[in-house]
Design a protein around this motif. Sequence first.
Motif, mmCIF file in Angstrom:
data_model
loop_
_atom_site.group_PDB
_atom_site.id
_atom_site.type_symbol
_atom_site.label_atom_id
_atom_site.label_comp_id
_atom_site.label_asym_id
_atom_site.label_seq_id
_atom_site.Cartn_x
_atom_site.Cartn_y
_atom_site.Cartn_z
ATOM 1 N N GLY A 13 -4.908 7.435 7.139
ATOM 2 C CA GLY A 13 -5.661 7.892 6.312
ATOM 3 C C GLY A 13 -5.480 7.307 4.710
ATOM 4 N N ARG A 14 -5.970 6.392 4.424
ATOM 5 C CA ARG A 14 -6.109 5.566 3.319
ATOM 6 C C ARG A 14 -6.220 5.905 2.052
ATOM 7 N NH1 ARG A 14 -10.522 2.381 6.933
ATOM 8 N NH2 ARG A 14 -8.766 2.012 9.622
ATOM 9 N N ALA A 15 -7.378 6.315 1.732
ATOM 10 C CA ALA A 15 -7.571 7.181 0.560
ATOM 11 C C ALA A 15 -6.173 7.841 -0.186
ATOM 12 C CB ALA A 15 -8.479 8.265 0.394
ATOM 13 N N ALA A 16 -5.960 7.606 -1.019
ATOM 14 C CA ALA A 16 -4.891 8.370 -1.931
ATOM 15 C C ALA A 16 -4.742 10.264 -1.715
ATOM 16 C CB ALA A 16 -5.249 8.827 -3.701
ATOM 17 N N GLY A 17 -5.921 11.008 -1.499
ATOM 18 C CA GLY A 17 -6.341 11.782 -0.668
ATOM 19 C C GLY A 17 -5.569 12.395 0.920
ATOM 20 N N LEU A 18 -6.115 11.783 0.691
ATOM 21 C CA LEU A 18 -4.895 11.316 2.610
ATOM 22 C C LEU A 18 -3.681 11.239 2.806
ATOM 23 C CD1 LEU A 18 -7.512 9.205 4.338
ATOM 24 C CD2 LEU A 18 -7.513 12.083 5.092
ATOM 25 N N VAL A 19 -3.055 10.754 1.547
ATOM 26 C CA VAL A 19 -1.871 10.443 1.993
ATOM 27 C C VAL A 19 -1.778 11.502 1.131
ATOM 28 C CG1 VAL A 19 -0.110 8.782 0.734
ATOM 29 C CG2 VAL A 19 -2.260 7.852 1.400
ATOM 30 N N ALA A 20 -1.538 12.155 0.337
ATOM 31 C CA ALA A 20 -0.875 13.721 -0.480
ATOM 32 C C ALA A 20 -1.442 14.196 0.835
ATOM 33 C CB ALA A 20 -1.801 13.300 -1.390
ATOM 34 N N ALA A 21 -2.494 14.767 0.674
ATOM 35 C CA ALA A 21 -2.120 15.494 2.202
ATOM 36 C C ALA A 21 -1.587 15.021 3.218
ATOM 37 C CB ALA A 21 -3.472 15.584 2.573
ATOM 38 N N ALA A 22 -0.927 13.781 3.642
ATOM 39 C CA ALA A 22 0.097 13.865 4.595
ATOM 40 C C ALA A 22 1.284 14.178 4.353
ATOM 41 C CB ALA A 22 -0.390 12.994 5.090
ATOM 42 N N LEU A 23 1.619 14.229 3.222
ATOM 43 C CA LEU A 23 3.118 13.485 2.574
ATOM 44 C C LEU A 23 3.108 15.510 3.074
ATOM 45 C CD1 LEU A 23 5.763 13.028 1.266
ATOM 46 C CD2 LEU A 23 4.129 12.699 -1.000
ATOM 47 N N ALA A 24 2.307 16.208 2.241
ATOM 48 C CA ALA A 24 2.480 17.366 2.362
ATOM 49 C C ALA A 24 2.739 18.237 3.144
ATOM 50 C CB ALA A 24 1.552 18.359 0.870
ATOM 51 N N GLY A 25 1.713 17.898 4.595
ATOM 52 C CA GLY A 25 1.300 18.918 5.512
ATOM 53 C C GLY A 25 1.658 18.033 7.093
ATOM 54 N N VAL A 26 1.898 17.274 6.992
ATOM 55 C CA VAL A 26 2.701 16.291 7.721
ATOM 56 C C VAL A 26 4.076 16.322 8.546
ATOM 57 C CG1 VAL A 26 2.395 14.001 9.654
ATOM 58 C CG2 VAL A 26 0.765 14.483 8.017
ATOM 59 N N GLU A 189 0.928 10.703 -5.321
ATOM 60 C CA GLU A 189 0.077 10.983 -5.255
ATOM 61 C C GLU A 189 0.151 10.709 -2.995
ATOM 62 O OE1 GLU A 189 -3.648 9.920 -6.191
ATOM 63 O OE2 GLU A 189 -2.856 10.620 -8.270
ATOM 64 N N GLY A 190 0.937 11.010 -2.440
ATOM 65 C CA GLY A 190 1.728 10.597 -1.378
ATOM 66 C C GLY A 190 2.024 9.336 -1.350
ATOM 67 N N THR A 191 2.660 8.595 -2.295
ATOM 68 C CA THR A 191 2.948 7.333 -2.676
ATOM 69 C C THR A 191 3.807 6.957 -2.949
ATOM 70 O OG1 THR A 191 0.453 6.568 -2.599
ATOM 71 C CG2 THR A 191 2.201 4.394 -3.473
ATOM 72 N N LEU A 192 4.892 6.088 -3.325
ATOM 73 C CA LEU A 192 5.706 5.716 -3.441
ATOM 74 C C LEU A 192 5.769 5.075 -4.393
ATOM 75 C CD1 LEU A 192 8.657 6.215 -0.266
ATOM 76 C CD2 LEU A 192 9.320 7.255 -2.717
ATOM 77 N N VAL A 193 6.376 5.050 -6.050
ATOM 78 C CA VAL A 193 5.588 3.807 -6.883
ATOM 79 C C VAL A 193 6.944 3.782 -7.818
ATOM 80 C CG1 VAL A 193 3.464 5.336 -6.962
ATOM 81 C CG2 VAL A 193 5.525 6.127 -8.196
ATOM 82 N N ALA A 194 6.745 3.262 -7.891
ATOM 83 C CA ALA A 194 8.041 2.108 -8.689
ATOM 84 C C ALA A 194 7.805 1.347 -9.905
ATOM 85 C CB ALA A 194 9.712 1.441 -7.989
ATOM 86 N N SER A 195 8.888 1.130 -11.091
ATOM 87 C CA SER A 195 8.134 0.171 -11.426
ATOM 88 C C SER A 195 9.367 -0.221 -12.650
ATOM 89 C CB SER A 195 7.180 0.381 -13.044
ATOM 90 O OG SER A 195 7.784 1.707 -13.281
ATOM 91 N N ASP A 196 9.502 -1.587 -13.033
ATOM 92 C CA ASP A 196 10.134 -2.212 -14.626
ATOM 93 C C ASP A 196 9.906 -3.292 -15.091
ATOM 94 O OD1 ASP A 196 12.195 -3.895 -14.950
ATOM 95 O OD2 ASP A 196 13.565 -4.568 -13.810
#
Length: 716
Positions: A13-26, A189-196
């Motif tokens: 999975g590498r691309a954003a779409g693949l990661v998002a799909a993995a989060l939703a469906g794996v 989009e299937g990625t954990l993001v953070a900011s400060d």
Amino acid sequence: MDSERKRRTGRGGRAAGLVAAALAGVTAAAGATPAVAAEEAPGAPGISAAWTTGAKNGVGTSATTDSKVWHTLGQGVLNEVYYPQLDVPNVQDMQYVVSDGEGFTELERDATEQRVELPDSRSLRYRQINTDEDGRYRITKTYVTDPQRSVLMVRTRFEVLRGGPLQLYALYNPSLNGSGTGDTGATSEGTLVASDGEVASALAASSGFSAATSGYSGTSSDGYQDLAEDDRLDAEYNRAADPGNLVQTARIPVDDDTEFTLALGFGADRAAARSAAESSLNSGYAAKRDEYDSGWHDYLSSLREPPESVTSRGLTTQYNVAAMTLKSQEDKTRRGAFVASTSIPWGEAKNADDCCTPGYHLVWSRDLYHTATAALALGDRDAANRALDYLLDVQWNEDGSFPQNTWLDGEPHWQSLQLDEVAYPIVLAHELGRTGDAEWAKLKKSADFIVDNGPSTPQERWEEEGGYSPSTIAAEIAGLVTAADMARQHGDEQAAQRYLDTADEWQRKVEDWTFTTSGPHGDGEYYQRVDDDGNPNNGHELCLNNGGGCHDERAIVDAGFLELVRLGVKPADAPSVRGSLAEMDAQLRVRTPNGPGWYRYNHDGYGEGAGGEPYTGEGVGRLWPLLTGERGEYELAAGGSAGTHLETMARMANEGYLIPEQVWDRESGNGFAFGEGTGSATPLAWSMSQFVRLARNMDAGENVETPDVVAERYAR
């Protein structure tokens, strides 16, 4: 990890779409119950944050300047990660959590037997191999940074050794922008993001995540606390919008033997960080590994061949790692800014709630001098020149002085003055032949500053006491004699004579100021560490920092007088020098299983407490490997052998070939091994520099960094 989390380890999975799909469906690992989704994480701001131990056994960054991210490893996990500069830590730690979903949940840091490997001896690519103490699983992690992007890639193999099925979670504890309680996070989009502020991170996996949550450390929304409660991730929070001590948790789909890559990307905002992480995953770990290794291979190939002193002793890898580590301590934006260490000594005891925790990710001109002279010994003259550029363009003050230390932008951190740090840039410039008009216009002011303010210094090289210090006076004299040579090159005979007259007087009087003839040790005649008023026989009281107590100043000795020899101010066989060795050794030397080590000075309090607890202001000073190297340089100057000293330094390095600031000084116990590193700074650039320089000097048969003009005037 945070202190509360430390107490909750283990339950029986590498691309954003693949990661998002993995989060939703794996689906989760076998036996896992789907978590309940929720929008907003409760519990802000969470418990207080801390950093991690200064004992790193791996450091890494690409050899390029495009990738502005550095990582450190310790205790079997990833800990501080620096971005976009070397003085901005952003990660407390990142590790895996393993659970069977019904009987146990444990942190790999606390539940595994750990070892570190360097798969390629010519690359700063480290591998951690963590095997469950109960024999249920093994986790193997190999780290590289993308040479083209600010992304850390962690190639991971998860093996179930018995039992199963097991569940695997990535536990990421960011402390972005130098503090631990200002972070916010979300799933995007299937990625954990953070900011400060102006720093953002993104955590993604080549396999995708089968669950992801953001919460606040030590609260019910903390993914690890959730898992520790009943061995299941019961809730997923899509965002943690209030600033706090953020913790992010993601489940990775695994079977009995699974390989995948985590990508931790950084950027000025979440979108940039996510894009960087996804691009690195798209490029593939293998390609980035090869590119990373190639960069380090090319760097080592650009240097001189390792000296015979290391090749004949089987120390080539140690030498190469020292060379690469020193390069890794240079910032990629502020070129020439080599920090003292990518570590926060005893960081686990230092609050990280607010910016900016003082660690060793600062620049001292003294440490920078040692790094630069090591670079010259390696054959990296460009690095030494960049260091001098930084000293003169960023750190130099209009009155000619240099600050005690600075952040990378030149802002002073600690506010004292150490006159050896004013002298060393002059010595370095002379060694580099950088004596042109631009350099001399500044260094003349530095030499004048030394004349006007020396020889007594507000602080000596251990940064704790003021007065007449043999090591500081040695540097001052070397600075003045090299400045006189520059002055003559510029036709300024008056300045040259002023500097030489001052240096000659100080060289004649250094014994009068610092050599006691009525001390309590040995025959009573030896160099003191420091004297308050230049009368070494009046027995004034010296109160040491760090809980070291108050003592007769004649009773406190260190090895600083050896700098008189290294810098050419005294010959190695000077009676005052040779006569001080016995007292120094009797008070400071410890014979460890790895070889001889020396304390900074007797009654030193800068180190772990008596029971091995982290230093928090008072402790017991331990042995410093760099002092073993300094003694080796003295032995060379005296016509002896330094082989034992070089080998001892190498043996005091850890399994990642990193030489620490301090090693344990007594029988193994309290979590430490006799003669091996403590929780202080590892690696210490000064220690690594001393190893490199000693090795090169052994081949030369002399200390090549000794300024010739000084040695010819006094020592020869």
